[in-house]
Design a protein around this motif. Sequence first.
Motif, PDB file in Angstrom:
ATOM      1  N   UNK A 313      43.067 -33.547 -21.848  1.00 58.84           N
ATOM      2  CA  UNK A 313      43.369 -34.802 -21.155  1.00 58.84           C
ATOM      3  C   UNK A 313      43.893 -34.577 -19.738  1.00 58.84           C
ATOM      4  N   UNK A 314      44.206 -33.324 -19.392  1.00 57.77           N
ATOM      5  CA  UNK A 314      44.790 -33.030 -18.085  1.00 57.77           C
ATOM      6  C   UNK A 314      43.713 -32.922 -17.009  1.00 57.77           C
ATOM      7  N   UNK A 315      44.098 -33.114 -15.752  1.00 50.59           N
ATOM      8  CA  UNK A 315      43.161 -32.820 -14.665  1.00 50.59           C
ATOM      9  C   UNK A 315      42.726 -31.357 -14.743  1.00 50.59           C
ATOM     10  N   UNK A 316      41.538 -31.077 -14.268  1.00 50.44           N
ATOM     11  CA  UNK A 316      40.926 -29.756 -14.449  1.00 50.44           C
ATOM     12  C   UNK A 316      41.803 -28.635 -13.900  1.00 50.44           C
ATOM     13  N   UNK A 317      42.320 -28.796 -12.699  1.00 48.45           N
ATOM     14  CA  UNK A 317      43.126 -27.734 -12.090  1.00 48.45           C
ATOM     15  C   UNK A 317      44.421 -27.515 -12.858  1.00 48.45           C
ATOM     16  N   UNK A 318      45.049 -28.605 -13.285  1.00 48.40           N
ATOM     17  CA  UNK A 318      46.302 -28.489 -14.031  1.00 48.40           C
ATOM     18  C   UNK A 318      46.070 -27.798 -15.364  1.00 48.40           C
ATOM     19  N   UNK A 319      45.018 -28.209 -16.074  1.00 47.37           N
ATOM     20  CA  UNK A 319      44.699 -27.591 -17.360  1.00 47.37           C
ATOM     21  C   UNK A 319      44.390 -26.113 -17.191  1.00 47.37           C
ATOM     22  N   UNK A 320      43.692 -25.768 -16.122  1.00 48.41           N
ATOM     23  CA  UNK A 320      43.353 -24.362 -15.888  1.00 48.41           C
ATOM     24  C   UNK A 320      44.611 -23.514 -15.711  1.00 48.41           C
ATOM     25  N   UNK A 321      45.613 -24.078 -15.047  1.00 47.13           N
ATOM     26  CA  UNK A 321      46.865 -23.346 -14.879  1.00 47.13           C
ATOM     27  C   UNK A 321      47.557 -23.089 -16.203  1.00 47.13           C
ATOM     28  N   UNK A 322      47.610 -24.110 -17.070  1.00 48.57           N
ATOM     29  CA  UNK A 322      48.224 -23.935 -18.389  1.00 48.57           C
ATOM     30  C   UNK A 322      47.428 -22.937 -19.229  1.00 48.57           C
ATOM     31  N   UNK A 323      46.101 -23.013 -19.172  1.00 52.49           N
ATOM     32  CA  UNK A 323      45.276 -22.108 -19.980  1.00 52.49           C
ATOM     33  C   UNK A 323      45.451 -20.653 -19.529  1.00 52.49           C
ATOM     34  N   UNK A 324      45.594 -20.463 -18.230  1.00 52.22           N
ATOM     35  CA  UNK A 324      45.804 -19.108 -17.731  1.00 52.22           C
ATOM     36  C   UNK A 324      47.145 -18.553 -18.219  1.00 52.22           C
ATOM     37  N   UNK A 325      48.184 -19.382 -18.158  1.00 51.52           N
ATOM     38  CA  UNK A 325      49.487 -18.956 -18.666  1.00 51.52           C
ATOM     39  C   UNK A 325      49.402 -18.660 -20.165  1.00 51.52           C
ATOM     40  N   UNK A 326      48.709 -19.519 -20.892  1.00 52.52           N
ATOM     41  CA  UNK A 326      48.587 -19.335 -22.339  1.00 52.52           C
ATOM     42  C   UNK A 326      47.868 -18.032 -22.666  1.00 52.52           C
ATOM     43  N   UNK A 327      46.794 -17.746 -21.957  1.00 55.06           N
ATOM     44  CA  UNK A 327      46.043 -16.510 -22.214  1.00 55.06           C
ATOM     45  C   UNK A 327      46.914 -15.286 -21.966  1.00 55.06           C
ATOM     46  N   UNK A 328      47.702 -15.342 -20.920  1.00 50.39           N
ATOM     47  CA  UNK A 328      48.623 -14.234 -20.625  1.00 50.39           C
ATOM     48  C   UNK A 328      49.628 -14.062 -21.758  1.00 50.39           C
ATOM     49  N   UNK A 329      50.157 -15.177 -22.245  1.00 50.76           N
ATOM     50  CA  UNK A 329      51.154 -15.113 -23.309  1.00 50.76           C
ATOM     51  C   UNK A 329      50.556 -14.601 -24.622  1.00 50.76           C
ATOM     52  N   UNK A 330      49.383 -15.098 -24.990  1.00 49.98           N
ATOM     53  CA  UNK A 330      48.726 -14.650 -26.232  1.00 49.98           C
ATOM     54  C   UNK A 330      48.477 -13.144 -26.190  1.00 49.98           C
ATOM     55  N   UNK A 331      47.993 -12.689 -25.056  1.00 47.17           N
ATOM     56  CA  UNK A 331      47.717 -11.260 -24.904  1.00 47.17           C
ATOM     57  C   UNK A 331      49.006 -10.450 -24.993  1.00 47.17           C
TER      58      UNK A 331
END
Length: 428
Positions: A313-331
């Motif tokens: 539901x987030x704007x594309x750029x905002x969602x991309x920032x959260x997804x990048x942080x999430x990927x870093x955390x999962x790894x």
Amino acid sequence: MHTQFTDQSVLEAANARLDRVFQDFDNVIVAFSGGKDSGVLLNLALAAGDRHGRQIGVFHFDYEAQYQATTDYVDATYASLRGRIDPLRCCVPVLCPTATSMHETHWRPWDPDKREIWVRPLPEDHLGPDAFDFLTDTMSDYAFQERIALWHHKRRNASRTAVLVGIRAEESLDRWRTIAGTQRRYRHAGLPWTTRLFDDVYTAYPIYDWRVEDIWTANACFGWGYNRLYDLFHLAGVPLHAMRVSSPFHNYAKSTLSLYRAVDPQTWGKLVSRVNGVNFTAIYGDTVAMGWKDITKPAHFTWRDYALFLLDTLPEDTAAGFREKLATSIRFWREKGGVLSAETQADLRRAGIPFEVGEKSNYKTDKLPVRMEYADDVDSNDFKLIPTWKRLCICILKNDHVGKYMGFSLTKREMERREAAIAKYRDL
């Protein structure tokens, strides 16, 4: 850093530190926010400058959108010190974080494209963007505040520059860590209350051991002027230790944003149109809607489902920032692992969540590293330390674009950009 009690008062200790600064540094700047701590530090530094026959620079980053009482105090301070100091009141359109909107991660004070909705006019005798050859469109407020120290160091052709900052370890763990966590090689002459910014440029924290009661005792004893906003806070019932003067839109201030309506309604009316989401955050900033309390999810969703739904539901750029942080955390949790106490590990076992415990950690702690996959939710007193999809939902609902609530570190790209900037300016 350990606590050491001496026969000195905090005032005597602060004056001794300031005398050392003026002996070792030929260029001294005070970072003046307009708050209670920086105000006391400014008065102490002025007195120390007089003792040593020296002029100081007074740096104020003007956020445009702030309490009128803060503006009045800053105006009065600069007016009373005219001719006595090197005035560094900066009004520049750098990127400042905002936690009031899912559509905007940053806003720009004094944005020339939004002049018609500025909260107030530019102050007299300010330094604008034309004064700084290092300013870029992508520079953040924190980067600017660091870089101006080097700019002033070169401008004054100084041998060594000290930036005096009025943070106190009592205020927060982050501020205590700023002082206690500095490695000896990054200190000036091994002094624990200093940190190197650039070669020959240091920050110094002369009042780091003061308590808030000491601040107000000093104001009363010496009759120093202060920001009258604190009087309004007192009348509004704000506890002494909760009184803050800062940009109203960042993550730590949003739960008290509604105070603007009570103590400064005229400014409040301008804030509503200045930055997206201000009114909503003022109403719901300390509620479930902003992720501060026990949030709930749709019954047919797992927390993972809900997190993915929110991201969609987030704007594309905002969602991309959260997804990048999430990927870093999962790894990180999958490959390296975070340190968790024995009690927290017991909480994971009770919840039936599989995990592996390593033998040692690179961190200075007795806790052992735990490797695990993201869980849906865990009932634990250390909930914020455990990687869960619910924690991600709270992070999104809080508009915590940096990811501090989840304990995210900077991504590799962000760290590389930061190191590149430091390397670029270190030898200028």
